[in-house]
Scaffold this motif. Structure first.
Motif, PDB file in Angstrom:
ATOM      1  N   SER A  38       1.102  -1.113   0.063  1.00 45.46           N
ATOM      2  CA  SER A  38       0.140  -0.037  -0.285  1.00 45.46           C
ATOM      3  C   SER A  38       0.597   1.533  -0.408  1.00 45.46           C
ATOM      4  O   SER A  38       0.414   2.012  -0.220  1.00 45.46           O
ATOM      5  N   GLY A  39       2.136   1.195   0.812  1.00 43.04           N
ATOM      6  CA  GLY A  39       2.934   2.734   0.753  1.00 43.04           C
ATOM      7  C   GLY A  39       3.500   3.020   1.941  1.00 43.04           C
ATOM      8  O   GLY A  39       4.246   4.075   1.437  1.00 43.04           O
ATOM      9  N   LYS A  40       3.302   2.461   2.787  1.00 44.57           N
ATOM     10  CA  LYS A  40       3.882   2.467   3.888  1.00 44.57           C
ATOM     11  C   LYS A  40       5.570   2.740   3.912  1.00 44.57           C
ATOM     12  O   LYS A  40       5.827   4.140   4.399  1.00 44.57           O
ATOM     13  N   THR A  41       6.165   1.358   3.410  1.00 39.79           N
ATOM     14  CA  THR A  41       7.330   1.969   3.369  1.00 39.79           C
ATOM     15  C   THR A  41       8.033   3.122   2.596  1.00 39.79           C
ATOM     16  O   THR A  41       8.449   4.208   2.861  1.00 39.79           O
ATOM     17  N   LEU A  81      16.326  13.566  11.938  1.00 45.32           N
ATOM     18  CA  LEU A  81      15.535  12.411  11.796  1.00 45.32           C
ATOM     19  C   LEU A  81      16.003  11.146  12.336  1.00 45.32           C
ATOM     20  O   LEU A  81      17.610  11.055  12.117  1.00 45.32           O
ATOM     21  N   GLY A  82      15.799   9.656  13.231  1.00 46.61           N
ATOM     22  CA  GLY A  82      15.884   9.041  13.017  1.00 46.61           C
ATOM     23  C   GLY A  82      16.001   7.991  12.775  1.00 46.61           C
ATOM     24  O   GLY A  82      14.179   7.850  12.290  1.00 46.61           O
ATOM     25  N   PHE A  83      15.717   6.804  12.057  1.00 47.55           N
ATOM     26  CA  PHE A  83      15.416   5.870  11.142  1.00 47.55           C
ATOM     27  C   PHE A  83      16.161   4.724  12.111  1.00 47.55           C
ATOM     28  O   PHE A  83      16.345   3.941  12.104  1.00 47.55           O
ATOM     29  N   VAL A  84      14.594   3.524  11.765  1.00 48.93           N
ATOM     30  CA  VAL A  84      14.417   2.059  12.693  1.00 48.93           C
ATOM     31  C   VAL A  84      14.164   0.925  11.018  1.00 48.93           C
ATOM     32  O   VAL A  84      13.272   1.502  11.019  1.00 48.93           O
ATOM     33  N   PHE A  85      14.952   0.313  11.014  1.00 42.54           N
ATOM     34  CA  PHE A  85      14.798  -0.721   9.790  1.00 42.54           C
ATOM     35  C   PHE A  85      13.304  -1.670  10.162  1.00 42.54           C
ATOM     36  O   PHE A  85      14.335  -2.404  10.968  1.00 42.54           O
ATOM     37  N   GLN A  86      13.731  -2.259   9.605  1.00 45.30           N
ATOM     38  CA  GLN A  86      13.200  -3.850   9.425  1.00 45.30           C
ATOM     39  C   GLN A  86      13.706  -4.449  10.136  1.00 45.30           C
ATOM     40  O   GLN A  86      13.817  -5.801  10.801  1.00 45.30           O
ATOM     41  N   GLN A 142      17.736  -5.153  17.003  1.00 41.22           N
ATOM     42  CA  GLN A 142      16.746  -4.495  16.505  1.00 41.22           C
ATOM     43  C   GLN A 142      16.696  -2.943  17.857  1.00 41.22           C
ATOM     44  O   GLN A 142      16.830  -2.464  17.914  1.00 41.22           O
ATOM     45  N   ARG A 143      17.217  -3.790  19.635  1.00 40.70           N
ATOM     46  CA  ARG A 143      17.241  -2.486  19.843  1.00 40.70           C
ATOM     47  C   ARG A 143      18.339  -1.883  19.567  1.00 40.70           C
ATOM     48  O   ARG A 143      18.492  -0.455  19.910  1.00 40.70           O
ATOM     49  N   VAL A 144      19.457  -2.179  19.492  1.00 43.15           N
ATOM     50  CA  VAL A 144      20.450  -1.947  19.069  1.00 43.15           C
ATOM     51  C   VAL A 144      20.334  -1.313  17.362  1.00 43.15           C
ATOM     52  O   VAL A 144      20.396   0.420  17.830  1.00 43.15           O
ATOM     53  N   ALA A 145      19.501  -1.429  16.668  1.00 41.49           N
ATOM     54  CA  ALA A 145      19.044  -0.367  16.286  1.00 41.49           C
ATOM     55  C   ALA A 145      18.362   0.845  16.305  1.00 41.49           C
ATOM     56  O   ALA A 145      18.488   1.908  15.722  1.00 41.49           O
ATOM     57  N   ILE A 146      17.558   1.039  17.342  1.00 41.13           N
ATOM     58  CA  ILE A 146      16.949   1.759  17.918  1.00 41.13           C
ATOM     59  C   ILE A 146      17.771   2.339  18.891  1.00 41.13           C
ATOM     60  O   ILE A 146      17.696   4.095  18.529  1.00 41.13           O
ATOM     61  N   ALA A 147      18.828   2.260  19.706  1.00 42.17           N
ATOM     62  CA  ALA A 147      19.514   2.567  19.755  1.00 42.17           C
ATOM     63  C   ALA A 147      20.901   3.487  18.890  1.00 42.17           C
ATOM     64  O   ALA A 147      20.791   4.657  19.129  1.00 42.17           O
ATOM     65  N   ASP A 160      10.228   1.663   9.941  1.00 47.57           N
ATOM     66  CA  ASP A 160       9.779   0.809   9.043  1.00 47.57           C
ATOM     67  C   ASP A 160       9.942  -0.925   9.624  1.00 47.57           C
ATOM     68  O   ASP A 160      10.520  -1.895   9.915  1.00 47.57           O
ATOM     69  N   GLU A 161       8.483  -1.614  10.219  1.00 46.55           N
ATOM     70  CA  GLU A 161       8.325  -2.851  10.655  1.00 46.55           C
ATOM     71  C   GLU A 161       9.354  -3.148  11.330  1.00 46.55           C
ATOM     72  O   GLU A 161       9.891  -4.389  11.215  1.00 46.55           O
ATOM     73  N   PRO A 162       9.865  -2.074  12.920  1.00 45.62           N
ATOM     74  CA  PRO A 162      10.467  -3.256  13.623  1.00 45.62           C
ATOM     75  C   PRO A 162      10.465  -3.783  14.320  1.00 45.62           C
ATOM     76  O   PRO A 162      11.208  -4.345  15.266  1.00 45.62           O
ATOM     77  N   THR A 163       8.904  -4.597  14.469  1.00 42.81           N
ATOM     78  CA  THR A 163       9.002  -5.401  15.221  1.00 42.81           C
ATOM     79  C   THR A 163       8.525  -6.855  14.363  1.00 42.81           C
ATOM     80  O   THR A 163       7.932  -8.264  14.871  1.00 42.81           O
ATOM     81  N   SER A 164       8.123  -6.979  13.115  1.00 46.94           N
ATOM     82  CA  SER A 164       7.400  -7.839  12.483  1.00 46.94           C
ATOM     83  C   SER A 164       8.342  -9.457  12.686  1.00 46.94           C
ATOM     84  O   SER A 164       7.816 -10.131  12.091  1.00 46.94           O
ATOM     85  N   ALA A 165       9.462  -8.820  12.425  1.00 43.06           N
ATOM     86  CA  ALA A 165      10.158 -10.217  13.140  1.00 43.06           C
ATOM     87  C   ALA A 165      10.149 -10.423  14.004  1.00 43.06           C
ATOM     88  O   ALA A 165      11.560 -12.369  14.349  1.00 43.06           O
ATOM     89  N   LEU A 166       9.991  -9.981  15.330  1.00 42.87           N
ATOM     90  CA  LEU A 166      10.682 -10.441  16.525  1.00 42.87           C
ATOM     91  C   LEU A 166       9.561 -11.483  17.565  1.00 42.87           C
ATOM     92  O   LEU A 166       7.850 -11.222  16.733  1.00 42.87           O
ATOM     93  N   ASP A 167       9.752 -12.260  18.129  1.00 46.42           N
ATOM     94  CA  ASP A 167       8.627 -12.654  18.869  1.00 46.42           C
ATOM     95  C   ASP A 167       7.876 -11.943  19.555  1.00 46.42           C
ATOM     96  O   ASP A 167       8.278 -10.589  19.816  1.00 46.42           O
TER      97      ASP A 167
END
Ligand code: ADP
Ligand code: MG
Length: 210
Positions: A38-41, A81-86, A142-147, A160-167
């Motif tokens: 749909s164009g989120k990314t 700006l800060g980015f967190v990717f999937q 992923q926490r380092v990516a947030i850091a 962008d989908e920061p939690t999709s790959a996580l349990d």
């Protein structure tokens, strides 16, 4: 403040995606929802100036980033700006510390060991500071990516989908940390996701039509 008006984007040979106008106040958190494709990314990349908008205006604070030159845009992105990717886009062969010091280096900001320690401590990662990224679990990475996304104290954070790959356990931890760090720093936060688990946590939601 983040505001878009009349923004659209067409990949070569494809029909333009038109984005509904919206405005977020400084410090507001918003979830960007919509089917895959749909164009989120695309929208996050436009908001972050990683893609250049072909139409309309994108204001971040007082700056219409569509009017910036490439170099001014790079500078603006690094400072604000800060980015967190999937997938976390960290440099696997470097240590956690080196990855975090890269962010101010690239933004031409002073590199501060103290700030790195502060952020790692906040995210429960101080004991992993010297580890190589490839030695980390997915949740830790992923926490380092947030850091890394917050180390320069950005005004706006895009995830962008920061939690999709996580349990579930890591999803909970990563999303709570992202939200609380954004709040502490009074950063505006835009999270694109199809992850149902985040819907309860961020009440302002925008749905992109399929
Ligand atoms: P989402 O993140 O919501 O899944 P995207 O922004 O990735 O959506 O994609 C939006 C549309 O643009 C889709 O139809 C996708 O196939 C297309 N698209 C995305 N990236 C590219 C690209 N680099 N080149 C061509 N088309 C693309
Ligand atoms: Mg996407």
């Amino acid at each position: 403040m983040v505001e878009i008006k009349s923004v659209e984007y067409a990949y070569p040979g494809a029909k333009a995606i038109q984005f509904t106008d919206f405005k977020l106040a400084g410090g507001e958190h918003c979830l960007l929802l919509g089917e895959s494709g749909s164009g989120k990314t695309t929208l996050l990349h436009l908001l972050g100036g990683l893609l250049r908008s072909q139409q309309g205006t994108i204001r971040i604070h007082d700056t219409d980033i569509t009017q910036l030159s490439e170099s001014a845009l790079d500078h603006f992105r690094g400072k604000h700006l800060g980015f967190v990717f999937q997938r976390n886009h960290l440099l696997q062969a470097l240590s956690v510390r080196q990855n975090l010091l890269m962010a101010p280096f690239l933004a031409e900001l002073p590199q501060s060991e103290e700030r790195v320690n502060e952020v790692l401590d906040r995210l429960g990662l101080l004991n992993r500071k010297s580890a190589q990224v490839r030695e980390l679990s997915q949740g830790q990475a992923q926490r380092v990516a947030i850091a890394r996304a917050v180390v320069n104290k950005p005004d706006v954070i895009f995830a962008d989908e920061p939690t999709s790959a996580l349990d579930d356990k890591n999803c909970e931890r990563v999303s709570d940390l992202l939200l609380s760090v954004a709040s502490e720093q009074k950063a505006t936060l835009v999270v694109a996701t199809h992850d149902q688990r985040l819907k309860a946590k961020i009440t302002r939601q925008m749905v992109l039509p399929a």
